[in-house]
Design a protein around this motif. Structure first.
Motif, PDB file in Angstrom:
ATOM      1  N   THR A 363       0.815  -1.212   0.000  1.00 51.73           N
ATOM      2  CA  THR A 363       0.000   0.000   0.000  1.00 51.73           C
ATOM      3  C   THR A 363       0.856   1.273   0.000  1.00 51.73           C
ATOM      4  O   THR A 363       0.597   2.195  -0.758  1.00 51.73           O
ATOM      5  CB  THR A 363      -0.917   0.006   1.233  1.00 51.73           C
ATOM      6  N   MET A 364       1.894   1.302   0.853  1.00 49.32           N
ATOM      7  CA  MET A 364       2.707   2.525   0.941  1.00 49.32           C
ATOM      8  C   MET A 364       3.745   2.573  -0.179  1.00 49.32           C
ATOM      9  O   MET A 364       4.256   3.636  -0.518  1.00 49.32           O
ATOM     10  CB  MET A 364       3.440   2.587   2.287  1.00 49.32           C
ATOM     11  N   GLY A 365       4.095   1.403  -0.714  1.00 44.77           N
ATOM     12  CA  GLY A 365       5.065   1.365  -1.803  1.00 44.77           C
ATOM     13  C   GLY A 365       4.348   1.391  -3.138  1.00 44.77           C
ATOM     14  O   GLY A 365       4.170   2.425  -3.755  1.00 44.77           O
ATOM     15  N   TRP A 366       3.904   0.266  -3.554  1.00 49.43           N
ATOM     16  CA  TRP A 366       3.294   0.100  -4.880  1.00 49.43           C
ATOM     17  C   TRP A 366       2.106   1.054  -5.117  1.00 49.43           C
ATOM     18  O   TRP A 366       2.158   1.907  -6.006  1.00 49.43           O
ATOM     19  CB  TRP A 366       2.934  -1.380  -5.036  1.00 49.43           C
ATOM     20  N   VAL A 367       1.041   0.947  -4.305  1.00 47.34           N
ATOM     21  CA  VAL A 367      -0.177   1.706  -4.594  1.00 47.34           C
ATOM     22  C   VAL A 367       0.077   3.216  -4.546  1.00 47.34           C
ATOM     23  O   VAL A 367      -0.277   3.953  -5.469  1.00 47.34           O
ATOM     24  CB  VAL A 367      -1.303   1.310  -3.608  1.00 47.34           C
ATOM     25  N   THR A 368       0.712   3.673  -3.486  1.00 46.12           N
ATOM     26  CA  THR A 368       0.876   5.122  -3.349  1.00 46.12           C
ATOM     27  C   THR A 368       1.852   5.676  -4.377  1.00 46.12           C
ATOM     28  O   THR A 368       1.651   6.777  -4.879  1.00 46.12           O
ATOM     29  CB  THR A 368       1.373   5.499  -1.935  1.00 46.12           C
ATOM     30  N   MET A 369       2.908   4.937  -4.661  1.00 42.52           N
ATOM     31  CA  MET A 369       3.871   5.426  -5.660  1.00 42.52           C
ATOM     32  C   MET A 369       3.185   5.608  -7.017  1.00 42.52           C
ATOM     33  O   MET A 369       3.374   6.612  -7.692  1.00 42.52           O
ATOM     34  CB  MET A 369       5.015   4.421  -5.822  1.00 42.52           C
TER      35      MET A 369
END
Ligand code: HEM
Ligand code: HEM
Lengths: 481, 223
Positions: A363-369
């Motif tokens: 969530t904080m890596g893939w999705v938000t990026m």
């Protein structure tokens, strides 16, 4: 074959920009800023519960107690931020890729307002304790009805625009959006069938092991069809747009698409490993989880090879970094996921902080990026302004990257320690640690997680500031022309 | 390029593709006895226990506590006999949980006296200084709402008559407010005076705790 596909791609990706009039961007903007708003709210709550985990003093009132707030965090970010980001980019991609204005702009506007009202009602109702407890489906039945109505409002525009489209071929991103639209509807309705007691309380239609099976079929796939499928749609659209490079292989994306949506639905039971659910369902889930590495990495490889020969863009194009790091975290997730689904590893990692680390790299890596970079590309386009500051975008990138890595790696280590302490035995075979020993040994990790979360949160504030300043500027001459 | 220029066909095909795994792993098992075994030993919740379960859900206790003991040596050592499918036949929804910030609760019933729970729920930190569990003292300040108790048991198919439900409520009230109740002193400490003769949400959630795993323990004792 190959030359045709290349033409198809360049045609889709580069020339659709020529016809720029008549698109309805107001809902795109509306959903983008709604996403930003719910992201900030969801993160404040995330920090709040992260603090509560090492210091219960913040459980000030029933409304702020951990048990109630945790679901506000997950729903606020999954439904509020995630869905709003998906709707914003979907309304944009749909219009651009079909070269057709939204068929029902009024409906889309109603969708926007109703969406925000529903998320606000969801947050309040969860804090008030109206909670069905089925993970990611905690909303009580009147809100479920609202969610279904919202989904239909969205689907009407999706299918109408696809039917009326000016562009014959449908680009990959559109397939992903179609698959999401169909699947989320099936998942949501089946898992939320419940018998109402009052307006505020209902009971699941299913019982015991069956209920668990339905729930995790839903839980795994709602994550898949919200945090993966539409995010891949963004990736396949905005990466070529931002880099000016066509996607490496069309055929690979076709194979990945069908095998991903086929295999995903078999894997829910890897969340129920070693529970009383019949063993064959668990075993099938393990097998398909391993298989999922292939289509997932199909997209990762497609992303990397797209940059072939143009890796200098990592330095020269601020957006490329977001996309490549984003897909890298997706690649790590989709290796970690199947591994932790294996029975022996799951026996160790299940219920520990390791899984929490897995969740947040996604969530904080893939999705938000990916959502961040998509917004950076899209917001200037839809507002006719240039991005306020590339420098701030870079600051945002580094803060969320460092914050996220420190956060997730800390949780992995904490999870390993926790799993080991639960399992440790003395020579005489008795347990070495009490449950509380295990918990309290994690408090230092929880503190580091909180601080990392603050770093990440500052990055998100920079992101928000950058977008707000962008729309507040005077329109730029270049994009206005 | 057939399907990629026909959105409706694409949508229908996607739906079929996602339904294959769904039918095999979810819809078919729904009708198989192995996902829905029943045991004569596992009794439905009483009206009070059900009220307690609803409070457990309202407070989101499942966000920190699991209710499934896995068949692993150290887990059985820590919590007790591993969980069986038939134990959950009455559970709508299931409350197995996915995260163990606190210990598993599937075998908590009968492990401690009520007084332990009153003290612990009121202030976990007074018993375990470093626990991160939120204090739930305010549950003892809320009178238990039993106006829907009978309808709940009806919807859940527990098969009680209205009179039986009323009796269960009256019996439990009598039990916890009796002068010789073994946990009276602690209950009185955490319960405001005005509510001591009544049922509170705290009473209900403790009744629920004491039910968890009791039937299995009884079954083992019989065997
Ligand atoms: C500052 C950043 C964040 C902080 C401090 C934070 C904090 C937390 C905490 C403390 C938990 C509970 C963990 C537990 O029960 O042990 C949690 C769970 C969760 N968070 Fe976050 N979070 C953050 C960012 C996000 C983001 C950006 C998303 C989604 C877009 C997200 C989605 C979730 C989900 C889905 C769970 C449930 C995980 C599970 O059930 O295993 N979080 N978060
Ligand atoms: C091939 C891909 C993936 C597989 C096979 C997979 C597998 C798993 C497994 C086995 C668990 C449960 C672990 C446990 O409870 O013991 C899990 C949890 C989770 N995963 Fe993944 N994962 C994958 C990718 C992702 C991605 C890309 C995301 C998000 C962006 C994600 C989000 C989550 C969340 C939110 C949970 C926590 C669910 C909960 O317990 O509340 N996963 N995953």
């Amino acid at each position: 074959m190959a030359p045709f596909h290349t033409i198809f791609f360049i045609n889709q990706i580069q020339e659709e920009g020529m016809n720029d009039t008549g698109y309805d961007y107001s809902v795109v903007k509306g959903f983008a800023f709604s996403a930003l708003f719910w992201l900030v709210i969801g993160l404040v709550i995330g920090l709040w519960i992260a603090f509560e985990m090492f210091n219960p003093a913040l459980n000030l009132t029933p409304w702020l107690s951990f048990g109630r707030l945790r679901v506000v965090h997950t729903n606020g970010l999954g439904l509020g931020f995630g869905l709003a980001g998906i709707f914003a980019t979907a309304y944009y991609m749909l219009q651009r890729l079909t070269r057709t204005p939204l068929p029902f702009p009024g409906l889309a506007k109603a969708h926007l307002w109703l969406f925000n009202a529903a998320i606000a009602a969801a947050a309040v109702s969860l804090m008030a304790g109206l909670n069905t407890t089925k993970e990611y489906a905690e909303l009580e039945w009147p809100l479920d009805v609202g969610v279904v109505i919202l989904w239909v409002m969205f689907a009407v525009n999706v299918f109408a625009i696809l039917i009326k489209r000016q562009e014959k071929q449908m680009y990959i991103s559109l397939w992903y959006l179609v698959a999401m639209t169909v699947t989320v509807a099936v998942l949501y309705i089946v898992n939320n069938l419940e018998i109402p007691l009052t307006l505020f309380k209902s009971y699941s239609l299913y019982a015991g092991a069956n209920d668990a099976n339905v729930e995790w079929w839903y839980g795994h796939n709602i994550v898949g069809f919200i945090f993966t499928v539409p995010v891949l749609a963004m990736f396949y659209y905005f990466l070529p747009k931002a880099t000016g490079l066509p996607i490496y292989s069309h055929r690979l994306s076709i194979v990945s698409f069908w095998s991903l949506i086929f295999a995903y639905l078999w894997t829910g039971a890897h969340h129920l490993m070693l529970t009383p659910l019949p063993e064959w369902i668990q075993t099938v889930a393990i097998a398909f989880s391993i298989f999922l590495i292939a289509p997932s990495w199909g997209s990762v490889v497609n992303g990397y090879y797209t940059l072939q020969g143009n890796w200098d863009q990592m330095r020269t194009n601020y957006l490329t970094k977001f996309f490549i790091l984003g897909i890298t975290f997706y690649g790590l997730q989709t290796l970690q996921g199947p591994l932790q689904g294996l029975r022996t590893l799951n026996a160790f990692f299940h219920y520990t902080d390791w899984v929490v680390g897995h969740v947040h790299m996604g969530t904080m890596g893939w999705v938000t990026m990916i959502i961040s970079a998509s917004f950076y590309y899209m917001i200037p386009k839809v507002t006719g302004r240039e991005l306020y500051s590339v420098k701030l975008a870079n600051t945002h990138f580094w803060l969320i990257l460092v914050g996220q890595l420190a956060w997730t790696v800390t949780m992995w280590i904490g999870g390993i320690q926790q799993g080991a302490m639960w399992k440790a035995t003395n020579p005489d075979g008795s347990l070495m640690y009490s449950f509380l020993d295990g918990l309290t040994s994690l408090y230092p990790y929880y503190r580091i997680r909180f601080v990392s979360g603050v770093v990440y949160f500052i990055g998100i504030l920079v992101f928000g500031w950058n977008l707000i300043q962008t729309v507040r500027q005077a329109p730029s001459a270049a994009t206005e022309a | 390029m057939g399907i990629y220029s026909k959105p409706v066909v694409l949508a229908v095909t996607s739906a079929l593709v996602i339904l294959i795994g769904t039918v095999v792993t979810v819809f078919v098992p729904m009708f198989m006895p192995s996902t829905q075994p029943v045991s004569a030993y596992v009794k439905p919740y009483t009206a009070i226990e059900q009220e307690g379960r609803d409070i457990y859900m309202r407070e989101g206790c499942n966000n920190c506590h699991t209710q499934t003991v896995r068949p692993l040596r150290t887990e059985v050592l820590r919590y007790g006999e591993y969980s069986k499918a038939e134990e959950f036949a009455w559970d709508r929804p299931f409350l197995w949980g996915s995260r163990r910030t606190g210990p598993d609760l599937n075998r908590i019933g009968g492990k401690y006296p009520d007084s332990w729970h009153y003290r612990h729920m009121h202030s976990p930190q007074s018993m375990f200084e470093k626990s991160n569990m939120p204090p739930y003292g305010w549950l003892a300040e809320n009178r238990l709402d039993t106006s829907n108790s009978f309808r709940k048991t009806q919807i859940l198919g527990y098969g009680y008559s209205e009179a039986e439900v009323q009796q269960q409520i009256a019996d439990y009230k009598a039990k916890v407010s009796a002068p010789d109740y073994d946990s009276k002193a602690t209950r009185d400490q955490v319960t405001p005076e005005a509510l001591r003769g009544d049922l509170t949400e705290m009473d209900a959630i403790i009744a629920y705790m004491q039910k968890l795993g009791r039937d299995v323990k009884a079954m083992e004792a019989m065997q």
